[in-house]
Design a protein around this motif. Structure first.
Motif, PDB file in Angstrom:
ATOM      1  N   ASP A  73      18.836  67.967 -42.342  1.00  0.00           N
ATOM      2  CA  ASP A  73      17.431  67.667 -42.041  1.00  0.00           C
ATOM      3  C   ASP A  73      17.266  67.226 -40.591  1.00  0.00           C
ATOM      4  O   ASP A  73      16.305  67.623 -39.908  1.00  0.00           O
ATOM      5  CB  ASP A  73      16.916  66.568 -42.974  1.00  0.00           C
ATOM      6  N   LEU A  74      18.195  66.401 -40.111  1.00  0.00           N
ATOM      7  CA  LEU A  74      18.117  65.945 -38.728  1.00  0.00           C
ATOM      8  C   LEU A  74      18.283  67.124 -37.765  1.00  0.00           C
ATOM      9  O   LEU A  74      17.552  67.240 -36.774  1.00  0.00           O
ATOM     10  CB  LEU A  74      19.196  64.893 -38.459  1.00  0.00           C
ATOM     11  N   PHE A  75      19.231  68.001 -38.081  1.00  0.00           N
ATOM     12  CA  PHE A  75      19.463  69.173 -37.242  1.00  0.00           C
ATOM     13  C   PHE A  75      18.211  70.039 -37.156  1.00  0.00           C
ATOM     14  O   PHE A  75      17.815  70.490 -36.071  1.00  0.00           O
ATOM     15  CB  PHE A  75      20.630  69.986 -37.796  1.00  0.00           C
ATOM     16  N   MET A  76      17.568  70.270 -38.298  1.00  0.00           N
ATOM     17  CA  MET A  76      16.371  71.105 -38.320  1.00  0.00           C
ATOM     18  C   MET A  76      15.245  70.470 -37.509  1.00  0.00           C
ATOM     19  O   MET A  76      14.522  71.160 -36.772  1.00  0.00           O
ATOM     20  CB  MET A  76      15.921  71.331 -39.759  1.00  0.00           C
ATOM     21  N   THR A  77      15.095  69.155 -37.610  1.00  0.00           N
ATOM     22  CA  THR A  77      14.042  68.472 -36.871  1.00  0.00           C
ATOM     23  C   THR A  77      14.277  68.543 -35.368  1.00  0.00           C
ATOM     24  O   THR A  77      13.369  68.897 -34.594  1.00  0.00           O
ATOM     25  CB  THR A  77      13.941  66.995 -37.311  1.00  0.00           C
ATOM     26  N   MET A  78      15.495  68.235 -34.964  1.00  0.00           N
ATOM     27  CA  MET A  78      15.792  68.187 -33.532  1.00  0.00           C
ATOM     28  C   MET A  78      15.937  69.577 -32.917  1.00  0.00           C
ATOM     29  O   MET A  78      15.655  69.763 -31.726  1.00  0.00           O
ATOM     30  CB  MET A  78      17.066  67.371 -33.295  1.00  0.00           C
ATOM     31  N   ARG A  79      16.367  70.547 -33.715  1.00  0.00           N
ATOM     32  CA  ARG A  79      16.590  71.894 -33.169  1.00  0.00           C
ATOM     33  C   ARG A  79      15.329  72.766 -33.213  1.00  0.00           C
ATOM     34  O   ARG A  79      15.115  73.599 -32.330  1.00  0.00           O
ATOM     35  CB  ARG A  79      17.708  72.568 -33.974  1.00  0.00           C
ATOM     36  N   GLU A  80      14.471  72.540 -34.223  1.00  0.00           N
ATOM     37  CA  GLU A  80      13.324  73.423 -34.388  1.00  0.00           C
ATOM     38  C   GLU A  80      11.978  72.740 -34.144  1.00  0.00           C
ATOM     39  O   GLU A  80      11.107  73.290 -33.468  1.00  0.00           O
ATOM     40  CB  GLU A  80      13.347  74.045 -35.788  1.00  0.00           C
ATOM     41  N   ARG A 133       2.769  67.349 -37.085  1.00  0.00           N
ATOM     42  CA  ARG A 133       3.890  67.867 -37.875  1.00  0.00           C
ATOM     43  C   ARG A 133       5.193  67.176 -37.470  1.00  0.00           C
ATOM     44  O   ARG A 133       5.978  66.757 -38.329  1.00  0.00           O
ATOM     45  CB  ARG A 133       4.013  69.372 -37.677  1.00  0.00           C
ATOM     46  N   LEU A 134       5.425  67.075 -36.161  1.00  0.00           N
ATOM     47  CA  LEU A 134       6.631  66.410 -35.682  1.00  0.00           C
ATOM     48  C   LEU A 134       6.640  64.946 -36.092  1.00  0.00           C
ATOM     49  O   LEU A 134       7.668  64.423 -36.534  1.00  0.00           O
ATOM     50  CB  LEU A 134       6.721  66.527 -34.162  1.00  0.00           C
ATOM     51  N   ARG A 135       5.496  64.302 -35.951  1.00  0.00           N
ATOM     52  CA  ARG A 135       5.412  62.883 -36.321  1.00  0.00           C
ATOM     53  C   ARG A 135       5.721  62.707 -37.807  1.00  0.00           C
ATOM     54  O   ARG A 135       6.425  61.766 -38.207  1.00  0.00           O
ATOM     55  CB  ARG A 135       4.018  62.348 -36.003  1.00  0.00           C
ATOM     56  N   GLY A 136       5.226  63.626 -38.631  1.00  0.00           N
ATOM     57  CA  GLY A 136       5.493  63.560 -40.066  1.00  0.00           C
ATOM     58  C   GLY A 136       6.976  63.749 -40.371  1.00  0.00           C
ATOM     59  O   GLY A 136       7.532  63.066 -41.249  1.00  0.00           O
ATOM     60  N   GLU A 137       7.636  64.675 -39.677  1.00  0.00           N
ATOM     61  CA  GLU A 137       9.052  64.901 -39.915  1.00  0.00           C
ATOM     62  C   GLU A 137       9.885  63.702 -39.489  1.00  0.00           C
ATOM     63  O   GLU A 137      10.874  63.343 -40.151  1.00  0.00           O
ATOM     64  CB  GLU A 137       9.518  66.160 -39.189  1.00  0.00           C
TER      65      GLU A 137
END
Length: 227
Positions: free
Chosen positions: A154-161, A184-188
């Motif tokens: 999950d962290l990888f997806m947030t930081m990479r995408e 969207r970013l704030r929610g993630e």
């Protein structure tokens, strides 16, 4: 006739002596082998105790790192609520910190695997202790590993995408002010904070940490009492 009877008695006595000697030798060899097996099982349990202590040290480090992320998550979430006044340098540094400072637990299992494969657990003759060790290695460890993998993914997806759609890692600036993308970013990031960072700390400290501390005490006590 008497001489013949005496001869048979002597032969019978010698046979009984020989058979008894064989049985005694077998019993002594079996007792020696049992002792050697027990010492080997103790040695493996001693190795497990060292692994548990190393895991305890790792746990302290992981918890310290995860707890240190709490304020960082709160800051970036707060800053994204007002993009126009977002402090770009501080935000960029915080995102980088969240990207790499996310250590998770992957406990050691080599001693447990050896003891299971070698049939050494039953040699310990302590059902309660073996059951506790089994619960740790065959249930809690798999739970930790599964959650650690999910956390990393999950962290990888947030930081990479997700982050690169809003934030320029190189220039330390917002790429756009699109409200939906920022939301969207704030929610993630909120998800990572509450669902992973905070919950993961609880899993490690209350579930895993408590069991680990109890087992270190139990295994140490067993080894001391069987010296």
């Amino acid at each position: 006739m008497t001489q013949k009877k005496t001869s048979w008695r002597r032969i019978s006595g010698e046979a009984v002596l020989i058979i008894s000697s064989v049985f005694v030798a077998i019993a002594l060899e079996s007792a020696w082998q049992d002792r050697q097996d027990f010492l080997a099982a103790q040695g493996a349990l001693g190795q497990m105790l060292e692994e548990l202590r190393q895991d305890r040290a790792d746990l302290d480090e992981v918890l310290a790192e995860q707890r240190g992320l709490d304020s960082t998550y709160r800051n970036v979430i707060s800053w994204l609520a007002d993009p126009e006044s977002l402090p770009e340098q501080e935000f960029g540094e915080a995102i980088i910190l969240l990207s790499y400072s996310n250590r998770t637990m992957y406990p050691r299992r080599s001693a447990w695997t050896t003891m299971v494969a070698s049939g050494q657990l039953q040699i310990l003759n302590d059902t309660e202790l073996v059951t506790k060790l089994g619960d740790l290695h065959e249930y809690l460890y798999f739970r930790l590993t599964a959650n650690g993998n999910a956390y990393d993914q999950d962290l990888f997806m947030t930081m990479r995408e997700s982050v690169p759609r809003v934030w320029d890692y190189n220039e330390y600036r917002l790429l756009n002010h699109d409200a939906s993308e920022i939301a969207r970013l704030r929610g993630e990031l909120k998800f990572m904070h509450y669902t992973w960072n905070e919950w993961y700390i609880e899993l490690l400290s209350e579930d895993y940490g408590t069991v680990l501390d109890d087992l270190i005490t139990d295994v140490d006590a067993y080894l001391v009492s069987h010296q």
